[in-house]
Design an enzyme around this catalytic site. Structure first.
Site, short mmCIF file in Angstrom:
data_model
loop_
_atom_site.label_atom_id
_atom_site.label_comp_id
_atom_site.label_asym_id
_atom_site.label_seq_id
_atom_site.Cartn_x
_atom_site.Cartn_y
_atom_site.Cartn_z
N SER A 265 -19.88 -34.11 -35.79
CA SER A 265 -19.34 -34.22 -37.14
C SER A 265 -19.56 -35.61 -37.72
CB SER A 265 -17.85 -33.87 -37.14
OG SER A 265 -17.09 -35.02 -36.87
N LYS A 266 -19.36 -35.69 -39.03
CA LYS A 266 -19.49 -36.98 -39.72
C LYS A 266 -18.55 -38.00 -39.09
CE LYS A 266 -20.76 -35.57 -44.35
NZ LYS A 266 -20.48 -35.63 -45.77
N ARG A 267 -17.40 -37.50 -38.67
CA ARG A 267 -16.41 -38.42 -38.11
C ARG A 267 -16.86 -39.04 -36.80
NH1 ARG A 267 -13.66 -34.48 -40.34
NH2 ARG A 267 -13.64 -33.29 -38.41
#
Ligand code: GLU
Length: 513
Positions: A265-267
């Protein structure tokens, strides 16, 4: 008549594009080019709360860096301009109205408190997934439950409302996904999604379907996270009377973290030790508002060709053992049939491997240019001819362009220390004596090619009765300080006889034999 193939990449400008988004754009691009069609980019910015300044520009620059060319976009325009949904706002209303007029959508006047109360009631009754749907809508304040005059009055009085899709209670919704085959969903699992918000802005679902229809999209290729929305989209096409030109759907496999434990994920940012974004992103911490920097493939020294080749293989394979593909070759080889249903695991070693392949395949003159630039940034000068020789020699040890400058340091600095293991095993009086002799003869050499230097070394050693295998490692450490490195004869040739001899003398004086 066959329709022209038209695909779209439809990012929301809510932050930097994640590599999964770049892969979606890439597969769209490959299909469009392969089938002689068009690729367009549409900015889906109906959710103004999630708008992030700079995100659109970032998307544009990322695609440019990757070599993904757009035929129509907010920047180049096109026959269906505008390509930003916020600029298309007035176009959606009529379709929401058409759905209402035909009995497929309705006005809902429920306040946030009423919606909360409904959810609380359902939760108390142990309903697993409380939703506004074909059952619960009967208890709510909407144009299906209120008398027609009251609805007219509320609308007249400017009472806030949303428009919801009237999802049928018992119906199987099916569509044929190009990657997953037949997908069948029962309508009882779909809620009455909001199509138009109280501020008159369409939601993603309505805007997306209206635009795909108006923009004559033939294939919707997008991430697996949109699969649950697809049945709803199929209903919308049907209710708007557009089913005969509904695009074909292809939902791409998930991208997993390297250990397969979940979605990349982007996170994940830089936490996993590699970038998840194509370009460096300057953002803000969601909680503290502090500025943050997330690394990008471009700034980390990846070549766009390598990045693209790697991404293409995350979920697709050509059905052969060939691994290196230029963009044109990808276009040629790409088919949706060879896109996998199963999730693809990110492999950090593989993306590095691709970079090495593409870096080493570059012409030496181009590598020399990188080298000169990196060295200049460190305040070191190198002429072009030398740079080319060095680049050709050290490229096999480089993954990123900046590695060339690191590997080239041995040409600028005499050793400040010597590999102890090699010295303790291989350095002795006999070896030191032979190397001293070699150092004396070197400056007289007329030919300084690697071959001539090797011939001279062999001659000297023969005279001393030593085999070349006994001295090579010691010689390398004496000249470079290190136990490993590029081809030694080439190093000495590039250093030149004087410098090589000087280094040997330094080693002999510093190392006890
Ligand atoms: N705006 C959606 C996104 O950000 C597009 C999904 C789709 O392609 O339909 O991913």
């Amino acid at each position: 008549m066959e329709r022209e193939v038209r695909v779209r990449f439809a990012p929301s400008p809510t932050g930097p594009l994640h590599i999964g988004g770049v892969r979606t754009a890439l597969y769209n691009y490959l299909l469009a080019r392969k089938l002689g069609g068009k690729m367009l980019l549409r900015i889906e910015d109906t959710d103004q709360n999630r708008f992030v300044p700079g995100a659109e520009d970032y998307i544009r620059q990322s695609l440019e860096w990757c070599g993904i060319q757009l035929d129509e976009s907010p920047w180049v325009g096109g026959p269906h301009a505008p390509y930003r949904q916020s600029e298309r706002k007035p176009m959606y209303r009529q379709y929401a109205q058409q759905l209402i007029d035909n009995g497929y959508a309705y006005y809902a006047f429920d306040t946030p408190e009423e919606l909360d109360a409904m959810r609380a009631r359902l939760t108390a009754a142990k309903v697993p997934n409380p939703q506004y749907n074909s059952i619960t809508r009967a208890q709510m304040r909407n144009s299906l439950t209120l008398p027609a005059e009251e609805v007219a009055q509320l609308l007249e009085a400017g009472e806030p409302y949303v428009i919801r899709l009237k999802v049928p209670r018992k119906e199987e919704v099916r569509f044929n996904d190009l990657i997953r085959g037949w997908v069948v969903v029962h309508s009882s699992s779909i809620d009455d999604k909001v199509l138009m918000k109280s501020d008159g802005m369409p939601t993603y679902h309505l805007a997306n379907i209206v635009d795909d229809h108006l923009m004559e999209i033939t294939h919707v290729i997008r991430g697996e996270e949109w699969l649950p929305s697809a049945p709803l989209h199929v209903l919308l096409y049907r209710y708007l009377g557009w089913e005969s030109t509904m695009p074909q759907f292809a939902h791409l496999p998930l991208l997993l973290k390297p250990d397969g434990t979940g979605k990349l994920s982007k996170r994940d940012g830089d936490r996993l030790g590699f970038p998840v974004f194509p370009l460096e992103w300057h953002g803000k911490d969601a909680e503290t508002g502090e500025p943050t920097v997330s690394s990008g493939y471009r700034e980390s020294g990846y070549l766009p060709e390598a990045f693209i080749n790697f991404l293409a293989f995350l979920g697709w394979n050509p059905g052969s053992t060939q691994e290196l593909f230029t963009m044109d070759e990808l276009v040629e080889a790409f088919t949706i049939e060879r896109v996998s249903k199963s999730p693809a695991r990110f492999d950090q070693n593989k993306v590095r491997w691709y970079n090495e392949q593409y870096l080493r395949a570059k012409p030496d003159a181009e590598l020399a240019q990188y080298l000169v630039e990196s060295l200049q940034a460190q305040g070191q000068e190198l002429d072009a001819a030398k740079a080319e020789q060095i680049a050709a020699l050290v490229k096999e040890r480089a993954t990123f362009p900046t590695d060339l400058a690191r590997e080239a340091q041995l040409f600028f600095q005499r050793p400040s220390s010597y590999d102890e293991q090699v010295i303790s095993k291989k350095w002795n009086a006999q070896v030191a004596g032979a190397l001293a002799e070699f150092a004396r003869e070197l400056p007289t050499a007329a030919d300084t090619s690697p071959e001539a230097i090797k011939a001279l070394l062999t001659q000297v050693l023969e005279r001393q009765g030593i085999k070349i295998g006994q001295v090579l490692q010691a010689l390398r450490v004496a000249v470079t300080g290190a136990a490993a490195g590029p081809d030694l004869m080439h190093i000495m040739s590039i250093l030149g006889p004087q410098e090589t001899a000087a280094r040997l003398e330094q080693a002999i004086s510093q190392l006890p034999a």
